[in-house]
Each structure stands twice: as C-alpha cells, then as structure tokens.
Design a protein around this motif. Sequence first.
Motif, mmCIF file in Angstrom:
data_model
loop_
_atom_site.group_PDB
_atom_site.id
_atom_site.type_symbol
_atom_site.label_atom_id
_atom_site.label_comp_id
_atom_site.label_asym_id
_atom_site.label_seq_id
_atom_site.Cartn_x
_atom_site.Cartn_y
_atom_site.Cartn_z
ATOM 1 N N ASP A 229 77.333 -30.079 26.159
ATOM 2 C CA ASP A 229 77.991 -30.827 27.465
ATOM 3 C C ASP A 229 78.630 -32.147 27.757
ATOM 4 O OD1 ASP A 229 75.480 -31.577 30.093
ATOM 5 O OD2 ASP A 229 77.028 -33.199 29.871
ATOM 6 N N LYS B 110 73.576 -37.928 27.462
ATOM 7 C CA LYS B 110 72.685 -36.619 27.820
ATOM 8 C C LYS B 110 72.650 -35.748 26.276
ATOM 9 C CE LYS B 110 72.006 -34.225 32.042
ATOM 10 N NZ LYS B 110 73.195 -33.502 32.696
ATOM 11 N N THR C 241 78.849 -27.518 40.963
ATOM 12 C CA THR C 241 79.706 -27.226 41.987
ATOM 13 C C THR C 241 79.025 -28.356 42.901
ATOM 14 O OG1 THR C 241 78.338 -25.455 42.146
ATOM 15 C CG2 THR C 241 80.087 -25.375 40.715
HETATM 16 N N1 LIG Z 1 69.307 -26.661 40.083
HETATM 17 C C1 LIG Z 1 69.125 -25.744 40.900
HETATM 18 O O1 LIG Z 1 67.684 -25.139 40.849
HETATM 19 C C2 LIG Z 1 69.410 -24.648 41.082
HETATM 20 C C3 LIG Z 1 69.547 -23.152 40.413
HETATM 21 C C4 LIG Z 1 70.457 -21.801 40.768
HETATM 22 C C5 LIG Z 1 72.170 -22.345 40.390
HETATM 23 N N2 LIG Z 1 72.859 -23.614 40.131
HETATM 24 C C6 LIG Z 1 73.683 -23.522 40.184
HETATM 25 O O2 LIG Z 1 74.051 -24.508 38.839
HETATM 26 C C7 LIG Z 1 74.897 -24.986 38.922
HETATM 27 C C8 LIG Z 1 74.665 -26.156 37.995
HETATM 28 O O3 LIG Z 1 73.580 -26.322 38.430
HETATM 29 P P1 LIG Z 1 72.513 -27.625 37.534
HETATM 30 O O4 LIG Z 1 71.659 -27.659 38.536
HETATM 31 O O5 LIG Z 1 72.054 -27.442 36.206
HETATM 32 O O6 LIG Z 1 73.556 -28.954 37.846
HETATM 33 P P2 LIG Z 1 73.318 -29.809 36.707
HETATM 34 O O7 LIG Z 1 74.094 -31.186 38.004
HETATM 35 O O8 LIG Z 1 71.798 -30.709 35.982
HETATM 36 O O9 LIG Z 1 73.733 -29.901 35.167
HETATM 37 C C9 LIG Z 1 75.113 -29.691 35.128
HETATM 38 C C10 LIG Z 1 75.920 -30.191 33.910
HETATM 39 O O10 LIG Z 1 77.335 -29.837 33.898
HETATM 40 C C11 LIG Z 1 77.594 -31.004 33.077
HETATM 41 N N3 LIG Z 1 79.304 -30.971 32.835
HETATM 42 C C12 LIG Z 1 80.045 -31.494 33.746
HETATM 43 N N4 LIG Z 1 81.373 -31.306 33.703
HETATM 44 C C13 LIG Z 1 81.390 -30.429 31.958
HETATM 45 C C14 LIG Z 1 82.333 -30.422 31.577
HETATM 46 N N5 LIG Z 1 83.475 -29.970 32.040
HETATM 47 N N6 LIG Z 1 81.978 -29.733 30.566
HETATM 48 C C15 LIG Z 1 80.165 -29.429 29.952
HETATM 49 N N7 LIG Z 1 79.738 -30.314 31.161
HETATM 50 C C16 LIG Z 1 79.944 -30.666 32.307
HETATM 51 C C17 LIG Z 1 77.670 -32.498 33.470
HETATM 52 O O11 LIG Z 1 77.454 -33.752 32.616
HETATM 53 C C18 LIG Z 1 75.506 -31.727 34.016
HETATM 54 O O12 LIG Z 1 74.921 -31.885 33.376
HETATM 55 C C19 LIG Z 1 75.366 -25.494 40.459
HETATM 56 O O13 LIG Z 1 76.470 -24.306 40.228
HETATM 57 C C20 LIG Z 1 74.534 -25.027 40.534
HETATM 58 O O14 LIG Z 1 74.622 -25.105 42.194
HETATM 59 C C21 LIG Z 1 71.505 -24.522 40.268
#
Ligand SMILES: NC(=O)c1ccc[n+]([C@@H]2O[C@H](COP(=O)([O-])OP(=O)(O)OC[C@H]3O[C@@H](n4cnc5c(N)ncnc54)[C@H](O)[C@@H]3O)[C@@H](O)[C@H]2O)c1
Length: 423
Positions: free
Chosen positions: A29, A34, A84
């Motif tokens: 990450d 984190k 995203t």
């Molecule tokens: N939260 C949900 O319930 C859920 C369910 C299905 C799909 N999604 C999709 O999955 C994706 C992630 O969602 P999430 O809830 O886990 O998001 P989140 O914000 O909890 O986690 C995203 C992580 O990516 C890290 N990050 C950002 N840029 C980065 C990079 N360049 N290199 C490495 N790490 C990086 C951030 O620090 C963060 O920890 C999104 O597209 C979301 O729409 C989310």
Amino acid sequence: MITVIGLGFVGLTTALGFSEKGYRVYGYDIDEKKLNRFKAGEVPFYEPILDKTLQKHSNNNFMMVKNLEDAIKNSEMIFICVGTPSKEDGSVDLSYISEAIKNVLEKICKSQYKVIVIKSTVPPGTTEGIIKPFIESFGFEIGKNIGLTSNPEFLREGYAWEDFMKPDRIVIGEIDNKSGQLIENVYKVFNAPIYRVSLNTAEFIKYLSNTLLATLISYANEQSLIAKSIGSIDIKKAFHILHLDKRWFGEPAAMTSYVYPGCGFGGYCLPKDTKALIKRSKETSYSPKLLESTININESIKDFVVCDVVGKVNKNEKIGILGLAFKPNSDDVRDTPAKAIIQALINKGHKNIIAYDPLAMNNFQETYQLPIVSAASLTSLLSQVKYVVILTSWDEFIENTTIIKEKVVFDYRYLYDLKSSFC
Ligand SMILES: NC(=O)c1ccc[n+]([C@@H]2O[C@H](COP(=O)([O-])OP(=O)(O)OC[C@H]3O[C@@H](n4cnc5c(N)ncnc54)[C@H](O)[C@@H]3O)[C@@H](O)[C@H]2O)c1
C-alpha cells in the motif's frame, strides 16, 4: 505467488483470503502509516475477522512489503485494488490505478509473463479502452508478454471476509485466454461458479449489481414519500408485507424474471397501476420521479425496438413477429408491447408483417385488427421470412433456438447468446 496492491477493504480481504487458501501473497500500500499498522497486527478500519486473519497470516503466507521490486519479480499475478473515487462530474478518478500500474510495469521484466488483474471497480470500457493502451504505451503486448483481466469484487463491508471466502459467483473479464485461465485456476479452490466473459461484460456486471441496489433503495424511499403524501399508510407494515411476496423466494415466476431486459412491460396491471399511483400521488402533492421515469422508459424501449428494426430492415422485406402476448403462458394482449411496436412499424412503411403466437394470435387480431398476416405455426412463419423479431419469451422460441437462429434474429427478449443476435 500473488501481489495485491492497495490494502483497503477489498485489497486486504483479497490478500488474506488468498493467504487462507494457501497462496503466498505480497501486500503493498502506498500509505506507509497503514502498512505500519498492519505490521503491528492492527487493521486500520472496522471489518470483522480481518484482524485475527491478519495476525494468523502475517509473515507466513502474507508478507507486507514497502518496496515492490521482489514482490513483482516473484508473482505471476498482480491484483490492483486501489480506490476509484468519483470526480466532481461523476466520472471515475483513475489516477490511483494508473499510478499503481505504472509502479508495477517499471518492475516487470518482459520475458516473464505476468497477469495484471483489475479488481477495483471501473466503468465498462475502462480496461479495454484506457488501461490496455496505457500498458501498451510501456512497450508491452497484451496476451504476448503480459496478461490483463478484470475481476470485479462483490464483497460487502461488514461481511467482507465471509463474502470473499464464500463467493456466490466469480467473474473474470478477459481478452486473452491465457490470462483468463491463470486467474480461473487461482479461484478454483473457492468452489464457486466462475464466469469468464469479455472485459466490458465483467465491468458492466459490477455496475449492474450496484445500480440495481441503488435504484431499489430509491424506489423504496420514493414509495415512502408517496405514502406520506397520501397519508394514513403504515409504511413499515406495508414494506414488511411486500417482503412476503413469494416471488422474492423463487419459483414460480421468481423476481429475477422482472429484473431482466425485454421490450417493455404490458398487460392489464403494471401500466395502469403505475400510472394511477403517479396520478394519485401528484393530486396529494408529491410528484414521483422514479415512477414517471418507469413509464417513460417503458415507452422508450419500444421506440428503440422500432428504430432498430427500421434502421436494419428494408421496407419491402417481410418481417416475422414472434410473440404477441404481453408475457409468456398468457393469451392476454391488453397493453402488450407487440401492439405498439407492430403499429409503429406499419406507420413507418413496413406493411409486410406476419406474426405467430402460441396462444394469443386470435385475441390479438380480434382486439387490434391490424393489417398483418397470422402464421399457423412457428415453422410456417420461419418458412416465409428472413427476419424475425422476438417480442415475447415463449418457451417454444427457446426450444426451437436452432431453426430460429437460421434467420436474422432481433432478439428483444434476450433469449439467445450475443453471437446469434442481430441487435
Ligand atoms: N468497499 C467496498 O465495499 C467495495 C466492494 C467492492 C468493490 N470495491 C471497489 O474496490 C476498490 C477499492 O475499494 P476499497 O473500499 O478497498 O478502497 P480503500 O480506500 O479502502 O482502499 C484503497 C487502498 O489503496 C491504496 N492506494 C491508493 N493508491 C495506491 C497506489 N498507487 N499504490 C498502492 N496503494 C494505493 C490506499 O492507500 C488505500 O489503502 C474501489 O474501486 C471500490 O469501488 C469496494
């Protein structure tokens, strides 16, 4: 080995889920704070079970890394799970994805085939239209020296572990068979149905799911506003009683048959009752936008059918209409979409129309008296036409797929797979 990039709800669950299944997983990450919390065995957001699983797998199957070099070198597949978020105009901010992919590509040696898996939610068309060219701009050739797939995630926050470990379906979008197969192999241990589809289909399925849920919630909220404006309605009780409808629970006529595209609803009840509730609500003060859209979309879908046929079939050609009843297993033709569609085709100069319906032929002709010819059977109709337009999803049309598909088919009930459809 697997690398997971972005350790939020989706990424951490994915990394730990694969670890639990026995894979060796690297997690990365961009947020160092984190990573340090993870290293201390803490999950920096609330999600049941993940903390115990993190402690179980940390430094065993799951290794957190601050540098991607070794992780990428050793991994066959790299899951991109970064955020995203929405931009102000509603479009999706893909900068986290491109940043993460760039970071990965800089560390890949082109002689080793690795698959990049887009697990983040991105709008249909993104992986093929934006991510693929982005990867190619680094000198890679998809399917040759790098793989690319889409693998949308359906987990729910609060149930992330359960949903990931016992998925109801796994969707893999692919353009090259090799990467699709590699990802399928990884998921086999989950014993869930795996669907391999095109990239756009995979991305679309995720939005299909979330926009349905959003629409259902707004539907319920709009109904509560209608009920309040009419007054003396016990909203809680009304919804609990709605939930008892046996169509929620399966056969016969399960709710899934309503959540399926076609060429519009008809019959005696749905159009009349939807219009009546709109009118009643407006009289009391609330104008129900979702219900008004429901009626408008029902008209637009018939207009689309007519334009589609008119745009693709010459006026002199004979058109075979399959299905006149508003739904299968019924001879009811009241407000059937077939009436509006056939009438509009005639008005646009398509006067050579022959129709067949297993039950509703006579009712249709007596009720509407349109200048069309009735066919005595499906085979009789098929022997006379080059084009068929399916307007009702009768079992007979599914049972006779092979002979129907010899024609040019306008499949507006989506009975057949994409390749057979002219639309
Ligand atoms: N939260 C949900 O319930 C859920 C369910 C299905 C799909 N999604 C999709 O999955 C994706 C992630 O969602 P999430 O809830 O886990 O998001 P989140 O914000 O909890 O986690 C995203 C992580 O990516 C890290 N990050 C950002 N840029 C980065 C990079 N360049 N290199 C490495 N790490 C990086 C951030 O620090 C963060 O920890 C999104 O597209 C979301 O729409 C989310």
